[in-house]
Design a protein around this motif. Sequence first.
Motif, PDB file in Angstrom:
ATOM      1  N   ILE A  35      -1.256   3.657   9.207  1.00  0.00           N
ATOM      2  CA  ILE A  35      -0.501   2.406   9.158  1.00  0.00           C
ATOM      3  C   ILE A  35      -1.171   1.336  10.014  1.00  0.00           C
ATOM      4  O   ILE A  35      -1.228   0.156   9.638  1.00  0.00           O
ATOM      5  CB  ILE A  35       0.945   2.623   9.634  1.00  0.00           C
ATOM      6  N   ALA A  36      -1.716   1.749  11.154  1.00  0.00           N
ATOM      7  CA  ALA A  36      -2.343   0.791  12.061  1.00  0.00           C
ATOM      8  C   ALA A  36      -3.531   0.104  11.408  1.00  0.00           C
ATOM      9  O   ALA A  36      -3.761  -1.100  11.631  1.00  0.00           O
ATOM     10  CB  ALA A  36      -2.783   1.495  13.350  1.00  0.00           C
ATOM     11  N   GLU A  86       3.644 -10.665   3.995  1.00  0.00           N
ATOM     12  CA  GLU A  86       4.363  -9.439   4.344  1.00  0.00           C
ATOM     13  C   GLU A  86       3.555  -8.238   3.859  1.00  0.00           C
ATOM     14  O   GLU A  86       3.042  -8.239   2.735  1.00  0.00           O
ATOM     15  CB  GLU A  86       5.739  -9.402   3.681  1.00  0.00           C
ATOM     16  N   ALA A  87       3.444  -7.237   4.717  1.00  0.00           N
ATOM     17  CA  ALA A  87       2.787  -5.973   4.350  1.00  0.00           C
ATOM     18  C   ALA A  87       3.841  -4.882   4.281  1.00  0.00           C
ATOM     19  O   ALA A  87       4.579  -4.661   5.251  1.00  0.00           O
ATOM     20  CB  ALA A  87       1.716  -5.608   5.376  1.00  0.00           C
ATOM     21  N   LEU A 116       7.541   6.279   2.912  1.00  0.00           N
ATOM     22  CA  LEU A 116       7.260   6.935   4.194  1.00  0.00           C
ATOM     23  C   LEU A 116       7.339   6.045   5.435  1.00  0.00           C
ATOM     24  O   LEU A 116       7.243   6.545   6.543  1.00  0.00           O
ATOM     25  CB  LEU A 116       5.874   7.619   4.182  1.00  0.00           C
ATOM     26  N   VAL A 117       7.526   4.736   5.280  1.00  0.00           N
ATOM     27  CA  VAL A 117       7.559   3.852   6.453  1.00  0.00           C
ATOM     28  C   VAL A 117       8.913   3.132   6.485  1.00  0.00           C
ATOM     29  O   VAL A 117       9.101   2.100   5.841  1.00  0.00           O
ATOM     30  CB  VAL A 117       6.400   2.839   6.418  1.00  0.00           C
ATOM     31  N   ASP A 118       9.841   3.680   7.229  1.00  0.00           N
ATOM     32  CA  ASP A 118      11.195   3.130   7.272  1.00  0.00           C
ATOM     33  C   ASP A 118      11.189   1.677   7.746  1.00  0.00           C
ATOM     34  O   ASP A 118      10.499   1.318   8.709  1.00  0.00           O
ATOM     35  CB  ASP A 118      12.071   3.960   8.213  1.00  0.00           C
ATOM     36  N   GLY A 119      11.984   0.855   7.072  1.00  0.00           N
ATOM     37  CA  GLY A 119      12.105  -0.553   7.427  1.00  0.00           C
ATOM     38  C   GLY A 119      11.000  -1.433   6.883  1.00  0.00           C
ATOM     39  O   GLY A 119      11.060  -2.659   7.028  1.00  0.00           O
ATOM     40  N   ARG A 120      10.004  -0.819   6.252  1.00  0.00           N
ATOM     41  CA  ARG A 120       8.875  -1.595   5.734  1.00  0.00           C
ATOM     42  C   ARG A 120       8.568  -1.199   4.285  1.00  0.00           C
ATOM     43  O   ARG A 120       7.418  -1.196   3.875  1.00  0.00           O
ATOM     44  CB  ARG A 120       7.644  -1.409   6.619  1.00  0.00           C
ATOM     45  N   SER A 170       0.854  -1.187   0.000  1.00  0.00           N
ATOM     46  CA  SER A 170       0.000   0.000   0.000  1.00  0.00           C
ATOM     47  C   SER A 170       0.891   1.239   0.000  1.00  0.00           C
ATOM     48  O   SER A 170       2.110   1.139   0.026  1.00  0.00           O
ATOM     49  CB  SER A 170      -0.972  -0.002   1.187  1.00  0.00           C
ATOM     50  N   HIS A 171       0.276   2.408  -0.043  1.00  0.00           N
ATOM     51  CA  HIS A 171       1.052   3.622  -0.280  1.00  0.00           C
ATOM     52  C   HIS A 171       1.969   3.987   0.877  1.00  0.00           C
ATOM     53  O   HIS A 171       3.161   4.237   0.697  1.00  0.00           O
ATOM     54  CB  HIS A 171       0.128   4.803  -0.583  1.00  0.00           C
TER      55      HIS A 171
END
Length: 272
Positions: free
Chosen positions: A19-20, A40-41, A46-50, A10-11
Amino acid sequence: MEKRGLLVISHGSREHGWIALVDETIEAVRSQLGTELVVEAVFLELVDGRLIQDGINRLLAEGVTEALVLPLFVSSGSTHVDEIGWALGVYPEARTATELEPFELGGLRIDYGQPMGEAAEIDSIVLDRLMRLSEEPSEEHVLLIGHGSEEAGFRESWERELSGIAERVRVRAGFHAASIALLLPSQVAERIDTIRRDRPDLRILAVGLFLSEGYFTKTVIPRHLASSGGLEVCRYDGAALMPHPQVAAWVVRQAREWLEVRERGLEREIGN
């Protein structure tokens, strides 16, 4: 024996709540799929490590050899769906400018799915939300609001898919009319002005088609509605597609349909 995975993209957002809601949905997916797939999501940005490459690396570390990559986006008109497909090597070229670099798949074989588009699950979500807003469908006009795109070809996909959803929910619930608007400079205001001019007696039910609650549902859409006095004449729920359980149901359906295809292919290989 092949080990299979599911990479849901997703974005992404800087908002924890956004995110939650994605994570809540993916946990429901994991619960329903059990051990069928390694899930895996990840996020485009914008989401470091993911990020996407992080998810690919984790699948590889789990020993996954083939995966369904599923873009968890509202419409096939999203330019992000196209650029991700290009960076995965699925498309020979991107149809719009992108800053993505090709991903390193490390031998992972992938199938790239489609976003929600006009899936039956979206119809169910929209209808549920509308019925919470509705008093008398025959006296109400449904206005579906989507992000949209100004890019040729992509904008038409947004319009086609949203129009299909709007018409189907209109028929199913018996609403007087239904129309759509994209978050382009003045489209929401123009639609509301047209509805009020033609049938000022109709109540307007405004529903935003966005994946998760956040900036667009809480700030951008209300601002567009306010520009035409729409906040006074529209009923707007401020909700998003998640956390409705039909989003997880859609992901699970895509995953199981993919697994069925893979199993049939394996059976044919063994039979030969």
